[in-house]
Design a protein around this motif. Structure first.
Motif, mmCIF file in Angstrom:
data_model
loop_
_atom_site.group_PDB
_atom_site.id
_atom_site.type_symbol
_atom_site.label_atom_id
_atom_site.label_comp_id
_atom_site.label_asym_id
_atom_site.label_seq_id
_atom_site.Cartn_x
_atom_site.Cartn_y
_atom_site.Cartn_z
ATOM 1 N N ASP A 36 -106.878 9.121 57.050
ATOM 2 C CA ASP A 36 -107.790 9.811 57.969
ATOM 3 C C ASP A 36 -109.167 9.154 57.975
ATOM 4 O O ASP A 36 -109.779 8.987 59.036
ATOM 5 N N ALA A 55 -108.973 5.810 59.868
ATOM 6 C CA ALA A 55 -108.867 6.057 61.311
ATOM 7 C C ALA A 55 -110.220 6.506 61.871
ATOM 8 O O ALA A 55 -110.628 6.070 62.952
ATOM 9 N N LEU A 56 -110.918 7.359 61.141
ATOM 10 C CA LEU A 56 -112.223 7.827 61.591
ATOM 11 C C LEU A 56 -113.226 6.672 61.634
ATOM 12 O O LEU A 56 -113.989 6.551 62.594
ATOM 13 N N ARG A 96 -112.589 3.488 62.092
ATOM 14 C CA ARG A 96 -112.256 2.657 63.266
ATOM 15 C C ARG A 96 -112.736 3.316 64.552
ATOM 16 O O ARG A 96 -113.295 2.666 65.428
ATOM 17 N N LYS A 97 -112.532 4.623 64.647
ATOM 18 C CA LYS A 97 -112.952 5.345 65.852
ATOM 19 C C LYS A 97 -114.468 5.328 66.005
ATOM 20 O O LYS A 97 -114.987 5.050 67.085
ATOM 21 N N LEU A 98 -115.175 5.613 64.927
ATOM 22 C CA LEU A 98 -116.633 5.655 64.989
ATOM 23 C C LEU A 98 -117.240 4.303 65.326
ATOM 24 O O LEU A 98 -118.232 4.216 66.045
ATOM 25 N N SER A 99 -116.657 3.233 64.812
ATOM 26 C CA SER A 99 -117.239 1.910 65.023
ATOM 27 C C SER A 99 -116.761 1.230 66.296
ATOM 28 O O SER A 99 -117.396 0.275 66.748
ATOM 29 N N SER A 100 -115.707 1.699 66.901
ATOM 30 C CA SER A 100 -115.112 1.005 68.051
ATOM 31 C C SER A 100 -116.075 0.901 69.232
ATOM 32 O O SER A 100 -116.043 -0.073 69.964
ATOM 33 N N GLY A 101 -116.929 1.846 69.406
ATOM 34 C CA GLY A 101 -117.864 1.797 70.537
ATOM 35 C C GLY A 101 -119.163 1.081 70.242
ATOM 36 O O GLY A 101 -120.034 1.006 71.103
#
Length: 150
Positions: A130, A133-134, A136-141
């Motif tokens: 988790d 995944a978080l 990756r999600k937070l940094s993707s933008g």
């Protein structure tokens, strides 16, 4: 708010402090695995960016990964000196020649891949599924966004 409470609140909840702590721990994991190759995590990150996007200008690299010019220049110089990347002549204005990965740089990426996989596994275990995944999600933008404008 009393001074002690303010300090306690800042120490316990500061997002920047927590993010920097996490960054130092993760960097240590990758640096430990990459050390036998004479490569640091920051340099690997740059080599991957140059290999993926090259030829690419320094200013584009800095913007993309939010790296200040002095840190970028210092790390790129090490990579140029080691022959992992090279400048590419172009027909533009001559300011900041584009960079690309060299054959030795690409070979280095292949050689460090198992060590990177090991570091990736350790980092993944530290963060948990988790948490990874978080992250990756937070940094993707964030790639290529202006500092302070995220």
């Amino acid at each position: 708010m009393p001074k002690e409470d303010m300090i306690s609140n800042m120490a316990g909840s500061c997002l920047m402090g927590r993010a920097r702590l996490l960054t130092r721990v993760l960097t240590g994991i990758y640096d430990d695995e990459l050390r036998p190759f004479g490569l640091k995590a920051t340099q690997l990150n740059l080599l991957v960016v140059v290999a993926q996007l090259g030829p690419v200008r320094r200013i584009e690299i800095g913007r993309m990964i939010h790296l200040d010019p002095s840190t970028l220049t210092r790390n790129l110089q090490v990579m140029l000196n080691n022959g992992w990347i090279e400048e590419v002549a172009d027909d533009e204005d001559g300011r900041g020649l584009p960079l690309q990965a060299t054959r030795p740089g690409m070979t280095l990426l292949e050689k460090v891949s198992p060590a990177w996989e090991c570091a990736q596994g350790k980092a993944g275990r530290l963060l948990g599924a988790d948490g990874a995944a978080l992250l990756r999600k937070l940094s993707s933008g964030l790639f290529g966004t202006a500092p302070g404008r995220v």
